[in-house]
Design a protein around this motif. Structure first.
Motif, PDB file in Angstrom:
ATOM      1  N   MET A   1       0.858  -1.163  -0.065  1.00  0.00           N
ATOM      2  CA  MET A   1      -0.046   0.125   0.136  1.00  0.00           C
ATOM      3  C   MET A   1       0.882   1.258  -0.054  1.00  0.00           C
ATOM      4  N   THR A   2       0.510   2.593  -0.418  1.00  0.00           N
ATOM      5  CA  THR A   2       1.107   3.625  -0.731  1.00  0.00           C
ATOM      6  C   THR A   2       0.237   4.706   0.006  1.00  0.00           C
ATOM      7  N   PHE A   3       0.769   5.749   0.259  1.00  0.00           N
ATOM      8  CA  PHE A   3       0.085   7.173   0.619  1.00  0.00           C
ATOM      9  C   PHE A   3       0.582   8.174  -0.531  1.00  0.00           C
ATOM     10  N   LEU A   4      -0.110   9.202  -0.657  1.00  0.00           N
ATOM     11  CA  LEU A   4       0.563  10.478  -1.379  1.00  0.00           C
ATOM     12  C   LEU A   4       0.847  11.547  -0.158  1.00  0.00           C
ATOM     13  N   TYR A   5       1.990  12.191  -0.703  1.00  0.00           N
ATOM     14  CA  TYR A   5       2.550  13.217   0.139  1.00  0.00           C
ATOM     15  C   TYR A   5       2.865  14.454  -0.575  1.00  0.00           C
ATOM     16  N   PHE A   6       2.373  15.604  -0.011  1.00  0.00           N
ATOM     17  CA  PHE A   6       2.484  16.638  -0.719  1.00  0.00           C
ATOM     18  C   PHE A   6       3.800  17.624   0.018  1.00  0.00           C
ATOM     19  N   ALA A   7       4.840  17.646  -0.658  1.00  0.00           N
ATOM     20  CA  ALA A   7       5.894  18.335  -0.267  1.00  0.00           C
ATOM     21  C   ALA A   7       5.974  19.951  -0.879  1.00  0.00           C
ATOM     22  N   TYR A   8       6.422  20.857   0.012  1.00  0.00           N
ATOM     23  CA  TYR A   8       6.426  22.175  -0.456  1.00  0.00           C
ATOM     24  C   TYR A   8       7.580  22.962   0.016  1.00  0.00           C
ATOM     25  N   GLY A   9       8.612  22.069   0.851  1.00  0.00           N
ATOM     26  CA  GLY A   9       9.813  22.692   1.369  1.00  0.00           C
ATOM     27  C   GLY A   9      10.995  21.724   0.825  1.00  0.00           C
ATOM     28  N   SER A  10      11.891  21.656   1.884  1.00  0.00           N
ATOM     29  CA  SER A  10      13.134  20.930   1.313  1.00  0.00           C
ATOM     30  C   SER A  10      12.850  19.620   0.690  1.00  0.00           C
ATOM     31  N   ASN A  11      11.792  18.804   0.853  1.00  0.00           N
ATOM     32  CA  ASN A  11      11.645  17.534   0.539  1.00  0.00           C
ATOM     33  C   ASN A  11      11.134  17.599  -0.982  1.00  0.00           C
ATOM     34  N   ARG A  86       2.803  18.801  12.846  1.00  0.00           N
ATOM     35  CA  ARG A  86       1.783  17.812  12.822  1.00  0.00           C
ATOM     36  C   ARG A  86       1.411  17.350  11.435  1.00  0.00           C
ATOM     37  N   ARG A  87       1.130  16.056  11.306  1.00  0.00           N
ATOM     38  CA  ARG A  87       0.693  15.439   9.982  1.00  0.00           C
ATOM     39  C   ARG A  87      -0.867  15.604   9.722  1.00  0.00           C
ATOM     40  N   ASP A  88      -1.082  16.458   8.607  1.00  0.00           N
ATOM     41  CA  ASP A  88      -2.544  16.250   8.162  1.00  0.00           C
ATOM     42  C   ASP A  88      -2.642  15.398   7.099  1.00  0.00           C
ATOM     43  N   ASP A  89      -3.733  14.237   7.420  1.00  0.00           N
ATOM     44  CA  ASP A  89      -3.872  13.112   6.225  1.00  0.00           C
ATOM     45  C   ASP A  89      -5.019  13.566   5.207  1.00  0.00           C
ATOM     46  N   THR A  90      -5.527  14.963   5.519  1.00  0.00           N
ATOM     47  CA  THR A  90      -6.432  15.023   4.522  1.00  0.00           C
ATOM     48  C   THR A  90      -6.446  16.569   4.031  1.00  0.00           C
ATOM     49  N   PHE A  91      -4.912  16.559   3.617  1.00  0.00           N
ATOM     50  CA  PHE A  91      -4.575  17.731   2.934  1.00  0.00           C
ATOM     51  C   PHE A  91      -5.197  17.766   1.589  1.00  0.00           C
ATOM     52  N   ALA A  92      -5.958  18.923   1.152  1.00  0.00           N
ATOM     53  CA  ALA A  92      -6.488  19.156  -0.276  1.00  0.00           C
ATOM     54  C   ALA A  92      -5.431  19.893  -1.062  1.00  0.00           C
ATOM     55  N   ILE A  93      -5.507  19.269  -2.292  1.00  0.00           N
ATOM     56  CA  ILE A  93      -4.566  19.756  -3.539  1.00  0.00           C
ATOM     57  C   ILE A  93      -5.389  20.027  -4.768  1.00  0.00           C
ATOM     58  N   GLU A  94      -5.282  21.290  -5.186  1.00  0.00           N
ATOM     59  CA  GLU A  94      -6.281  21.618  -6.415  1.00  0.00           C
ATOM     60  C   GLU A  94      -6.117  20.585  -7.509  1.00  0.00           C
ATOM     61  N   GLY A  95      -7.349  20.300  -7.719  1.00  0.00           N
ATOM     62  CA  GLY A  95      -7.360  19.259  -8.885  1.00  0.00           C
ATOM     63  C   GLY A  95      -7.439  17.737  -8.799  1.00  0.00           C
ATOM     64  N   SER A  96      -7.314  17.534  -7.488  1.00  0.00           N
ATOM     65  CA  SER A  96      -7.135  16.191  -7.086  1.00  0.00           C
ATOM     66  C   SER A  96      -8.398  15.932  -6.037  1.00  0.00           C
ATOM     67  N   SER A 101      -1.166  13.596   2.183  1.00  0.00           N
ATOM     68  CA  SER A 101      -0.535  14.024   3.687  1.00  0.00           C
ATOM     69  C   SER A 101       0.562  15.082   3.410  1.00  0.00           C
ATOM     70  N   SER A 102       0.342  15.859   4.499  1.00  0.00           N
ATOM     71  CA  SER A 102       1.432  17.014   4.468  1.00  0.00           C
ATOM     72  C   SER A 102       1.664  17.249   5.878  1.00  0.00           C
ATOM     73  N   TYR A 103       2.712  18.105   6.176  1.00  0.00           N
ATOM     74  CA  TYR A 103       3.080  18.407   7.655  1.00  0.00           C
ATOM     75  C   TYR A 103       3.144  20.033   7.793  1.00  0.00           C
ATOM     76  N   LEU A 104       2.483  20.324   8.953  1.00  0.00           N
ATOM     77  CA  LEU A 104       2.335  21.871   9.145  1.00  0.00           C
ATOM     78  C   LEU A 104       2.809  21.976  10.683  1.00  0.00           C
ATOM     79  N   GLY A 105       3.485  23.250  10.452  1.00  0.00           N
ATOM     80  CA  GLY A 105       4.196  23.654  11.937  1.00  0.00           C
ATOM     81  C   GLY A 105       3.102  23.752  12.897  1.00  0.00           C
ATOM     82  N   THR A 106       3.489  23.503  14.089  1.00  0.00           N
ATOM     83  CA  THR A 106       2.626  23.881  15.517  1.00  0.00           C
ATOM     84  C   THR A 106       3.338  24.838  16.341  1.00  0.00           C
ATOM     85  N   SER A 107       4.831  24.921  16.146  1.00  0.00           N
ATOM     86  CA  SER A 107       5.573  25.835  17.036  1.00  0.00           C
ATOM     87  C   SER A 107       6.170  26.909  16.098  1.00  0.00           C
ATOM     88  N   LEU A 108       5.541  28.118  16.029  1.00  0.00           N
ATOM     89  CA  LEU A 108       5.740  29.264  14.888  1.00  0.00           C
ATOM     90  C   LEU A 108       6.283  30.376  15.897  1.00  0.00           C
TER      91      LEU A 108
END
Length: 323
Positions: A1-11, A86-96, A101-108
């Motif tokens: 099984m696999t999962f989708l991961y949305f990277a926006y930073g260094s990854n 924190r990991r968000d497994d319901t992260f919405a991407i336009e057109g999908s 899954s994506s990771y969002l900062g909690t300590s800003l």
């Protein structure tokens, strides 16, 4: 099984993500609407790492990867779930229609800034995938917080232009290293030379963390393969095997001056690390730089057209800029 991961930073840079998740495969690029990119996630090293913050009128481009589910826990550890993300497994991407899954900062902390090497890695990832801003341009909006507390979503290039036009601004540079292509010859001149770019396989923590953008840039008149044959015994090569990632052949150049110019161009991004040689003596290598490969490509092109002496590498934007 696999999962989708949305990277926006260094990854976004495959070389970095594959070191954490070997099964990762690029699906496509994508856009996250109603988010803005910020470097305000507080890191243990005192810098700001990438995160997304809610911004209804903004959008952030990124890359969608498919990863084996067995590697999710490993990715969680690397991303710091429970330690600032924190990991968000319901992260919405336009057109999908399938959430990722994506990771969002909690300590800003919005006063933080990213380290130069980290910003260069993010930019290198975006360049690798040909990402553009949602308006179709390579320019992008940058959240700028001024000293009086006011904020603005300024275009990155507009900010750069404004800084250059500021009469109070100053750039300190070293004197010119002299011409690369001389009519006068001396003992150091060679009929031809090779610029070579290496990537280290060292397990030193600093090297491992920055491997995707850490390169040794050198010049030789002989065989590169012969030069690096005993890299693991030489502190110049970080006492480890190396990977040859690029070579550029140049003709009728002064090799000594060329190497001096290259090291001055990338001097602001020089790696500062101490390596022990075979006898236990501390050595600080001088030819390793935290620069993405595309910046080296541009520098070589400017060497070829003779314009390199008018440029210097800027770690803030991970690009060559005029002196």
């Amino acid at each position: 099984m696999t999962f989708l991961y949305f990277a926006y930073g260094s990854n976004m840079l495959p070389a970095r993500l594959l070191g954490r998740c070997p099964s990762a495969k690029v699906v496509r690029t994508g856009v996250a609407r109603a988010w803005s990119l910020a470097f305000s996630k507080a890191s243990k090293d005192g810098s700001g790492k990438a995160t997304l913050v809610i911004a209804p009128n903004s959008a952030v481009p990124g890359v969608i990867f498919e990863i084996d589910l067995a590697e999710r826990e490993r990715l969680d550890r690397h991303e710091g779930v429970g330690s600032g993300y924190r990991r968000d497994d319901t992260f919405a991407i336009e057109g999908s229609t399938v959430p990722a899954s994506s990771y969002l900062g909690t300590s800003l902390d919005h006063t933080l800034r990213p380290f130069d090497w980290y910003l260069a890695t993010v930019i290198a990832g975006a360049e690798y995938h040909g990402l553009k801003a949602p308006n179709g341009e390579t320019d992008a909006r940058l959240r700028v917080i001024y000293s009086n507390g006011t904020e603005s979503d300024l275009l990155l290039r507009s900010l750069q232009r404004a800084l250059y036009k500021d009469e109070a601004g100053r750039r300190i540079t070293e004197p010119s290293a002299g011409p690369l292509f001389d009519d006068q010859t001396d003992d150091s001149d060679q009929a031809s030379g090779t610029i070579y770019v290496l990537r280290s396989k060292s397990d030193h923590p600093v090297v491992a963390e920055n491997r995707a953008v850490l390169h040794k840039i050198g010049v030789t008149g002989g065989s590169v393969e012969r030069r690096i044959a005993n890299a693991r015994l030489d502190p110049t090569y970080l006492m480890a095997e190396v990977e040859l990632v690029a070579t550029y052949e140049l003709y009728n150049i002064n090799r000594a001056k060329l190497e001096t110019v290259i090291h001055k161009v990338f001097g602001a991004a020089r790696l500062d690390v101490e390596i022990m040689d075979r006898l236990g003596r501390p050595i600080v290598p001088k030819e390793w730089f935290l620069v993405p490969l595309f910046a080296v490509d541009e520098a070589v092109n400017r060497i070829k057209d003779g314009s390199i002496t008018g440029y210097v590498y800027d770690p803030e934007s991970a690009r060559l800029v005029t002196r």
